[in-house]
Scaffold this motif. Structure first.
Motif, PDB file in Angstrom:
ATOM      1  N   LEU A   2       1.601  -8.342  71.348  1.00 32.92           N
ATOM      2  CA  LEU A   2       2.293  -7.950  70.121  1.00 32.92           C
ATOM      3  C   LEU A   2       2.646  -6.462  70.068  1.00 32.92           C
ATOM      4  O   LEU A   2       3.657  -6.085  69.497  1.00 32.92           O
ATOM      5  N   PHE A   3       1.795  -5.629  70.653  1.00 34.83           N
ATOM      6  CA  PHE A   3       2.002  -4.193  70.527  1.00 34.83           C
ATOM      7  C   PHE A   3       2.569  -3.533  71.779  1.00 34.83           C
ATOM      8  O   PHE A   3       2.738  -2.321  71.821  1.00 34.83           O
ATOM      9  N   GLN A   4       2.898  -4.318  72.782  1.00 32.90           N
ATOM     10  CA  GLN A   4       3.408  -3.751  74.022  1.00 32.90           C
ATOM     11  C   GLN A   4       4.726  -3.001  73.820  1.00 32.90           C
ATOM     12  O   GLN A   4       4.915  -1.921  74.368  1.00 32.90           O
ATOM     13  N   LEU A   5       5.628  -3.534  73.028  1.00 38.14           N
ATOM     14  CA  LEU A   5       6.930  -2.885  72.838  1.00 38.14           C
ATOM     15  C   LEU A   5       6.815  -1.545  72.124  1.00 38.14           C
ATOM     16  O   LEU A   5       7.420  -0.562  72.530  1.00 38.14           O
ATOM     17  N   SER A   6       6.037  -1.488  71.064  1.00 38.04           N
ATOM     18  CA  SER A   6       5.894  -0.219  70.346  1.00 38.04           C
ATOM     19  C   SER A   6       5.119   0.794  71.171  1.00 38.04           C
ATOM     20  O   SER A   6       5.388   1.996  71.105  1.00 38.04           O
ATOM     21  N   ALA A   7       4.185   0.345  71.978  1.00 30.34           N
ATOM     22  CA  ALA A   7       3.426   1.254  72.831  1.00 30.34           C
ATOM     23  C   ALA A   7       4.321   1.884  73.884  1.00 30.34           C
ATOM     24  O   ALA A   7       4.254   3.090  74.131  1.00 30.34           O
ATOM     25  N   GLY A   8       5.175   1.089  74.472  1.00 34.45           N
ATOM     26  CA  GLY A   8       6.105   1.609  75.474  1.00 34.45           C
ATOM     27  C   GLY A   8       7.066   2.622  74.876  1.00 34.45           C
ATOM     28  O   GLY A   8       7.367   3.651  75.482  1.00 34.45           O
ATOM     29  N   SER A   9       7.526   2.365  73.660  1.00 37.41           N
ATOM     30  CA  SER A   9       8.437   3.296  72.992  1.00 37.41           C
ATOM     31  C   SER A   9       7.769   4.632  72.717  1.00 37.41           C
ATOM     32  O   SER A   9       8.378   5.689  72.897  1.00 37.41           O
ATOM     33  N   LEU A  10       6.520   4.600  72.282  1.00 38.05           N
ATOM     34  CA  LEU A  10       5.795   5.838  72.000  1.00 38.05           C
ATOM     35  C   LEU A  10       5.595   6.657  73.269  1.00 38.05           C
ATOM     36  O   LEU A  10       5.810   7.864  73.285  1.00 38.05           O
ATOM     37  N   ALA A  11       5.215   6.001  74.336  1.00 39.84           N
ATOM     38  CA  ALA A  11       5.001   6.705  75.609  1.00 39.84           C
ATOM     39  C   ALA A  11       6.316   7.253  76.149  1.00 39.84           C
ATOM     40  O   ALA A  11       6.370   8.395  76.635  1.00 39.84           O
ATOM     41  N   ASP A  12       7.388   6.479  76.034  1.00 40.46           N
ATOM     42  CA  ASP A  12       8.691   6.922  76.532  1.00 40.46           C
ATOM     43  C   ASP A  12       9.282   8.051  75.699  1.00 40.46           C
ATOM     44  O   ASP A  12      10.129   8.799  76.175  1.00 40.46           O
ATOM     45  N   ALA A  13       8.836   8.190  74.458  1.00 40.89           N
ATOM     46  CA  ALA A  13       9.348   9.247  73.580  1.00 40.89           C
ATOM     47  C   ALA A  13       8.713  10.601  73.888  1.00 40.89           C
ATOM     48  O   ALA A  13       8.933  11.570  73.189  1.00 40.89           O
ATOM     49  N   GLY A  14       7.907  10.663  74.934  1.00 38.24           N
ATOM     50  CA  GLY A  14       7.310  11.930  75.337  1.00 38.24           C
ATOM     51  C   GLY A  14       5.919  12.162  74.795  1.00 38.24           C
ATOM     52  O   GLY A  14       5.408  13.273  74.833  1.00 38.24           O
ATOM     53  N   HIS A  15       5.285  11.118  74.291  1.00 37.63           N
ATOM     54  CA  HIS A  15       3.953  11.260  73.710  1.00 37.63           C
ATOM     55  C   HIS A  15       2.892  10.560  74.561  1.00 37.63           C
ATOM     56  O   HIS A  15       1.916  10.052  74.029  1.00 37.63           O
ATOM     57  N   ALA A  16       3.078  10.547  75.858  1.00 32.19           N
ATOM     58  CA  ALA A  16       2.179   9.786  76.735  1.00 32.19           C
ATOM     59  C   ALA A  16       0.750  10.325  76.716  1.00 32.19           C
ATOM     60  O   ALA A  16      -0.202   9.560  76.569  1.00 32.19           O
ATOM     61  N   LYS A  17       0.585  11.625  76.871  1.00 27.01           N
ATOM     62  CA  LYS A  17      -0.774  12.192  76.891  1.00 27.01           C
ATOM     63  C   LYS A  17      -1.477  11.967  75.558  1.00 27.01           C
ATOM     64  O   LYS A  17      -2.642  11.583  75.509  1.00 27.01           O
ATOM     65  N   PHE A  18      -0.750  12.198  74.474  1.00 25.24           N
ATOM     66  CA  PHE A  18      -1.280  11.977  73.136  1.00 25.24           C
ATOM     67  C   PHE A  18      -1.696  10.517  72.964  1.00 25.24           C
ATOM     68  O   PHE A  18      -2.783  10.210  72.492  1.00 25.24           O
ATOM     69  N   SER A  19      -0.823   9.616  73.358  1.00 25.90           N
ATOM     70  CA  SER A  19      -1.063   8.182  73.218  1.00 25.90           C
ATOM     71  C   SER A  19      -2.284   7.744  74.021  1.00 25.90           C
ATOM     72  O   SER A  19      -3.145   7.016  73.517  1.00 25.90           O
TER      73      SER A  19
END
Length: 177
Positions: A60-77
């Motif tokens: 369920l959360f795979q799509l939103s997780a990928g978007s957050l990481a791709d938006a430049g927030h990978a380390k934070f995430s």
């Protein structure tokens, strides 16, 4: 490969180690949770439902997780996903130890809601820490570490269950994050 540059710095090695340790804990939690459910209910149905629930929640959360990481927030995430998973497990460990087994599903919900954020972030960080010519090898190693971690966690749990209750092993998963 001649003169591989993947490990010229310690960052890729540390990232692979983090993936391994996190997945050892995940493997431990899966087996310990299943045993705890079985010991309280006497049925393997609970364990089967737990596994299905984990995959569904993660999906369920795979799509939103990928978007957050791709938006430049990978380390934070990655950092906050691991921190929150560990803190949550510690927060519910005492009630779980006192027989509130419905918390197993709550632990599963929280850890699997955050799992896609960690995995997507780990994948998104790869180009930041590894030269593009080495990404294929690095991503393969990430996949291997994930699988070895889960299998090792399940194997280690078998030995730990000889001495410790499943709740302790679930707590060790909190440490692995």
């Amino acid at each position: 490969m001649k003169n591989s540059s993947i490990f010229r710095t310690s960052t890729p090695l540390l990232q692979l180690l983090a993936i391994l340790v996190t997945n050892i804990g995940n493997g431990m939690q899966i087996l310990a949770s299943g045993l705890l459910l079985y010991s309280k209910t006497g049925s393997s149905l609970g364990f089967g439902l737990l596994i299905a629930f984990e995959y569904f929640t993660s999906f369920l959360f795979q799509l939103s997780a990928g978007s957050l990481a791709d938006a430049g927030h990978a380390k934070f995430s990655a950092f906050y996903a691991e921190l929150l998973r560990g803190l949550f497990i510690f927060a519910v460990l005492l009630p779980l130890a006192h027989g509130q087994i419905q918390l197993i599903f709550l632990i599963s919900l929280v850890t699997n809601l955050l799992k896609p954020f960690y995995r997507s972030a780990s994948f998104a960080m790869a180009p930041m820490i590894v030269p593009s010519s080495e990404l294929l090898v690095y991503n393969s190693l990430c996949s291997v570490m994930l699988q070895i971690g889960v299998l090792t966690g399940a194997a280690v749990t078998g030995f730990l269950l000889l001495r410790y209750p499943p709740v302790i092993i679930i707590g060790l998963n909190g440490v692995s994050y």
